[in-house]
Design a protein around this motif. Structure first.
Motif, mmCIF file in Angstrom:
data_model
loop_
_atom_site.group_PDB
_atom_site.id
_atom_site.type_symbol
_atom_site.label_atom_id
_atom_site.label_comp_id
_atom_site.label_asym_id
_atom_site.label_seq_id
_atom_site.Cartn_x
_atom_site.Cartn_y
_atom_site.Cartn_z
ATOM 1 N N LEU A 285 -3.854 57.781 -27.546
ATOM 2 C CA LEU A 285 -4.153 56.473 -28.114
ATOM 3 C C LEU A 285 -5.557 56.520 -28.690
ATOM 4 N N LEU A 286 -5.685 56.228 -29.993
ATOM 5 C CA LEU A 286 -7.007 56.193 -30.628
ATOM 6 C C LEU A 286 -7.507 54.751 -30.647
ATOM 7 N N VAL A 287 -8.772 54.567 -30.227
ATOM 8 C CA VAL A 287 -9.417 53.253 -30.267
ATOM 9 C C VAL A 287 -10.755 53.421 -30.953
ATOM 10 N N ALA A 288 -11.026 52.586 -31.950
ATOM 11 C CA ALA A 288 -12.303 52.605 -32.669
ATOM 12 C C ALA A 288 -12.811 51.176 -32.766
ATOM 13 N N GLY A 310 -8.101 48.447 -21.135
ATOM 14 C CA GLY A 310 -6.862 48.692 -20.412
ATOM 15 C C GLY A 310 -5.665 48.681 -21.356
ATOM 16 N N LEU A 311 -4.538 49.183 -20.862
ATOM 17 C CA LEU A 311 -3.303 49.230 -21.647
ATOM 18 C C LEU A 311 -2.155 48.779 -20.761
ATOM 19 N N GLN A 312 -1.280 47.961 -21.313
ATOM 20 C CA GLN A 312 -0.109 47.485 -20.590
ATOM 21 C C GLN A 312 1.130 47.666 -21.455
ATOM 22 N N GLN A 313 2.253 47.819 -20.768
ATOM 23 C CA GLN A 313 3.545 47.865 -21.460
ATOM 24 C C GLN A 313 4.610 47.313 -20.533
ATOM 25 N N PRO A 357 6.564 47.630 -27.576
ATOM 26 C CA PRO A 357 5.282 46.948 -27.778
ATOM 27 C C PRO A 357 4.283 47.324 -26.685
ATOM 28 N N ILE A 358 3.037 47.384 -27.094
ATOM 29 C CA ILE A 358 1.960 47.651 -26.142
ATOM 30 C C ILE A 358 0.951 46.515 -26.227
ATOM 31 N N ALA A 376 -12.739 37.906 -17.186
ATOM 32 C CA ALA A 376 -11.949 37.398 -18.300
ATOM 33 C C ALA A 376 -11.225 38.566 -18.950
ATOM 34 N N GLN A 377 -10.060 38.277 -19.497
ATOM 35 C CA GLN A 377 -9.272 39.318 -20.153
ATOM 36 C C GLN A 377 -8.834 38.827 -21.531
ATOM 37 N N PHE A 378 -9.016 39.707 -22.515
ATOM 38 C CA PHE A 378 -8.617 39.409 -23.891
ATOM 39 C C PHE A 378 -7.575 40.448 -24.305
ATOM 40 N N GLU A 379 -6.547 39.984 -25.009
ATOM 41 C CA GLU A 379 -5.402 40.848 -25.278
ATOM 42 C C GLU A 379 -5.088 40.934 -26.764
ATOM 43 N N SER A 380 -4.549 42.078 -27.137
ATOM 44 C CA SER A 380 -4.017 42.278 -28.490
ATOM 45 C C SER A 380 -2.706 43.049 -28.359
ATOM 46 N N ARG A 381 -1.689 42.579 -29.068
ATOM 47 C CA ARG A 381 -0.352 43.166 -28.948
ATOM 48 C C ARG A 381 -0.001 43.916 -30.236
ATOM 49 N N HIS A 382 0.699 45.031 -30.094
ATOM 50 C CA HIS A 382 1.055 45.834 -31.262
ATOM 51 C C HIS A 382 2.322 46.639 -30.968
ATOM 52 N N GLN A 383 3.072 46.920 -32.013
ATOM 53 C CA GLN A 383 4.254 47.775 -31.882
ATOM 54 C C GLN A 383 4.343 48.691 -33.088
ATOM 55 N N MET A 384 4.541 49.962 -32.840
ATOM 56 C CA MET A 384 4.696 50.938 -33.921
ATOM 57 C C MET A 384 6.070 50.773 -34.567
ATOM 58 N N PRO A 385 6.194 51.075 -35.860
ATOM 59 C CA PRO A 385 7.510 50.964 -36.537
ATOM 60 C C PRO A 385 8.557 51.854 -35.871
ATOM 61 N N GLY A 386 9.757 51.308 -35.694
ATOM 62 C CA GLY A 386 10.813 52.024 -35.001
ATOM 63 C C GLY A 386 11.295 53.263 -35.722
ATOM 64 N N GLU A 387 11.126 53.313 -37.071
ATOM 65 C CA GLU A 387 11.638 54.464 -37.813
ATOM 66 C C GLU A 387 10.837 55.735 -37.561
ATOM 67 N N LEU A 388 9.754 55.636 -36.818
ATOM 68 C CA LEU A 388 8.957 56.824 -36.496
ATOM 69 C C LEU A 388 9.509 57.597 -35.298
ATOM 70 N N PHE A 389 10.543 57.045 -34.617
ATOM 71 C CA PHE A 389 10.997 57.621 -33.359
ATOM 72 C C PHE A 389 12.508 57.795 -33.326
#
Length: 708
Positions: A285-288, A310-313, A357-358, A376-389
């Motif tokens: 996982l790349l984070v910048a 942190g990371l959740q799924q 989704p992660i 305090a916790q702040f969240e961002s949700r994302h999902q990679m395109p399904g055609e990659l897998f």
């Protein structure tokens, strides 16, 4: 004798059968201690094996034994079997240790610290990321990460227990509880690739952008930002003139295993290197980020688990650890004002599915004052395109063995140990050159010995013991498992080195240079010298008799190990190593008094314990008799007429004829220091005097001849 042996084997078989029956069916009293409200126990379930527990018709949870679900050996080589209760919400209802053979808990610290350790799991969720870290014990940062207290001196044992609890409990939760289902595995399509620049990656949602403003930070905390004396926040608000609409930071993250993200962001060569660094089944996982507020906490150490990020799924935490990938600096991704970039490793056994989704979390833990803290916790949700897998049925990946994780965590210790062993090897290989410079020789040896005591013994806990010898013998008898010995990297490296050098130089490499308790006795002997305490000379006859005592002790200990490991471990307390080196004298008074008496005896008889009582030294001496070389140089005159080396040998391992008793010698090299220094060797000094006298006589005769 044959009859007694037969009866003993029958009794042992009966005991094993009885134990296995107990393990298969835990007693109702044990189950009731975890579920006190139970009224009935349901029919056993077999996949995986558990017992459902009810109060009337209400399910209270499931009870199971870890030995039925995991196969993780402890430090002793045997599994630690625990009885665990799990309620329908995935909370640990209770935990009890049924059986173990961990030496540190059986005959060192006692079982009280073990009970205290396992009691910490009660009420914790299997969905939590549970980390053994005494420095942050009791902390819950709100992100699903819980820190529990470890046990000093029992690091390996508690890590094995933690892995055992989490692996078995998660296996039960996924099989029987709602919300723990693990979806099919997604496999990256390696052929899907299209060149994209940074802006295109953002527009196609292959890279997620997450802007976080000061307003969001302020609203997410119970107090205003100004109420927190946090250096990062103060610097941030000063830089932005406290305009709450400004960004605290903008974070970018993406799944990096796919060619369309990995190749475009890292380039072909670096993406290829990343794939080599990752183990089978692992993810990256790349984070910048840009802006002033970092996604890493102050003091973050490279290669460790971040506390702020942190990371959740699927509502479950996913462990991430910094890969420390960018050796030559961060690549230029075209991000204006980029401040940080890290790549994090996700382990194969985490159950992570890149097609699902992660949720990336930023977990803040801020001090309001010296007493109160807010989270305090702040969240961002994302999902990679399904055609990659490609979606496949899940194949359970075997977790990374604990010994591998321990080796990774202790690489610095192993490296420093190897440096010390290299110095020792060099000192032995070039001992005659080194001993010709007596002051340098003494500095090298004392330098190594102080490192042995401080680093190998006290810090790295690398004190070898006779227990290791009969543990090896029992392993060879019952089926050798190398992983048992790999659990402690320092002990494994040290034992390997000692075993090899036994056949080169004998027991003295360890006993004279690398034994922490031996060094402690050397320090006591040096103290006696400074205090001018008169040394007691043991009569030669009694000295020879007492030397045999340690061999008798060795035979008793090894023999008892085949009868009862517990008995052998108790008898091994004749070694004061655990009291002095492992536990720093923090034991009951009989052990402390015994250790102090042995050390005190060294004030009057140099290394009393080593010479007469040490079973480990005896075992090494037996193997050392097979050494290939005799390195300690002797002169023809040694022993007849010169007895200087024998007189000065503090361990009394030089015979009257001048020969060295290698089975007792600790290779301090004092004898070759004497021989290789003309100003110390009595033979050399006598011959020099004789030559000088002859030269003076010749000179006198020449003068007299001239005068005549």
């Amino acid at each position: 004798m044959r009859c007694l042996s037969f009866i003993k084997h029958i009794a042992l078989c009966g005991l094993l059968i009885f134990s296995s029956l107990l393990q298969a069916n835990p007693s109702e009293a044990d189950i009731r201690s975890i579920f006190p409200k139970l009224t009935r126990i349901g029919e056993p379930q077999q996949n995986p094996p558990v017992l459902p527990v009810y109060q009337l018709d209400q399910l209270l949870g499931y009870i199971f034994e870890t030995n039925d679900l995991t196969d993780l050996p402890g430090f002793s080589g045997e599994r630690i079997n625990m009885l665990i209760g799990l309620d329908p919400q995935g909370l640990v209802a209770g935990l009890k240790v049924l059986n173990h053979h961990e030496p540190i808990f059986m005959h060192g610290l006692g079982e009280k610290p073990m009970v205290g350790f396992v009691n910490q799991y009660k009420g914790l969720s299997v969905a939590s990321r549970i980390i053994v870290d005494s420095r942050q014990s009791g902390k819950d940062d709100g992100s699903g990460t819980v820190f529990i207290d470890g046990v000093t001196k029992a690091t390996v044992s508690v890590l094995v227990m933690n892995d055992t609890v989490l692996a078995s409990a998660l296996k039960v939760a996924r099989a029987y509880l709602d919300g723990f289902y693990q979806p099919p595995e997604a496999v990256v399509k390696e052929t899907v690739f299209q060149p994209y620049n940074w802006q295109a990656l953002l527009e196609t949602k292959l890279v997620k952008s997450w802007p976080l403003s000061l307003t969001e930070l302020d609203q997410g905390l119970p107090q205003e930002l100004a109420d927190y004396p946090d250096p990062e926040l103060e610097q941030l608000t000063e830089e932005l003139d406290v305009e709450m609409g400004e960004l605290a930071g903008q974070y970018f993250y993406t799944y990096l295993n796919t060619p369309v993200t990995g190749r475009n962001l890292l380039g072909d060569s670096e993406f290829g290197r990343l794939k080599q660094v990752l183990r089978p089944g692992e993810h990256a996982l790349l984070v910048a980020s840009t802006g002033m507020y970092s996604f890493l906490e102050p003091g973050f150490r490279r290669g460790t688990v971040p506390q702020r990020l942190g990371l959740q799924q699927n509502g479950l935490p996913v462990d991430i650890r910094d890969l420390d990938f960018f050796d030559a600096g961060m690549p230029d991704l075209g991000i204006p004002g980029m401040q940080q970039m890290r790549i994090f490793r996700i382990k194969a056994q985490s159950g992570f599915n890149p097609s699902q989704p992660i949720t990336l979390t930023l977990n803040l833990d801020l001090a309001r004052n010296h007493l109160l803290r807010d989270q305090a916790q702040f969240e961002s949700r994302h999902q990679m395109p399904g055609e990659l897998f490609d979606i496949q049925e899940i194949v359970e990946v075997k977790p990374q063995p604990l010994w591998q994780r321990l080796w990774q965590d202790r690489i610095p210790q192993v490296v420093l140990l190897l440096v010390i062993l290299t110095v020792v090897s060099a000192a032995f290989i070039w001992q005659h050159r080194l001993s010709a410079h007596s002051q340098l020789m003494h500095k090298v040896r004392w330098g190594v010995m102080l490192l042995t005591f401080g680093f190998i013994g006290i810090y790295a806990q690398g004190q070898l013991s006779v227990v290791n010898i009969y543990t090896l013998l029992l392993e060879l008898t019952n089926g050798f498992d190398l992983q048992v010995f790999l659990l402690d990297p320092v002990l494994f490296v040290l034992w390997s080195y000692v075993f090899i050098t036994l056949f080169l130089w004998g027991r003295g490499v360890f006993c004279g240079w690398l034994c922490p308790f031996g060094v402690l006795q050397e320090i006591v002997g040096k103290l006696a010298s400074w205090l001018k305490i008169k040394q007691w000379k043991v009569a030669p006859l009694w000295h020879k008799r007492l030397q045999k005592l340690k061999y008798l002790i060795l035979v008793v200990l090894v023999g008892s190990a085949f009868w009862s490991v517990s008995l052998a471990e108790r008898l091994a307390e004749i070694e004061p190593f655990k009291t002095t080196i492992t536990l720093y004298f923090d034991r009951s008074w009989p052990f402390v008094v015994y250790a102090l008496l042995l050390l005190g005896s060294g004030l009057f008889i140099h290394k009393f314990f080593c010479r007469y009582l040490c079973p480990l030294g005896a075992g090494l001496s037996v193997l050392g008799r097979l050494s290939l070389f005799r390195w300690l140089y002797r002169r023809r005159e040694c022993g007849s007429p010169c007895q200087l080396c024998k007189v000065r040998c503090e361990i009394d391992s030089i015979n009257r004829d001048g020969s060295v008793d290698y089975s007792e010698c600790i290779q301090c090299m004092e004898c070759i220091v004497i021989l290789n220094n003309p100003d110390q060797c009595a033979i050399e000094m006598s011959q020099n005097k004789q030559r000088n006298r002859q030269q003076r006589n010749k000179a006198q005769q020449s003068i007299e001849a001239v005068q005549l």
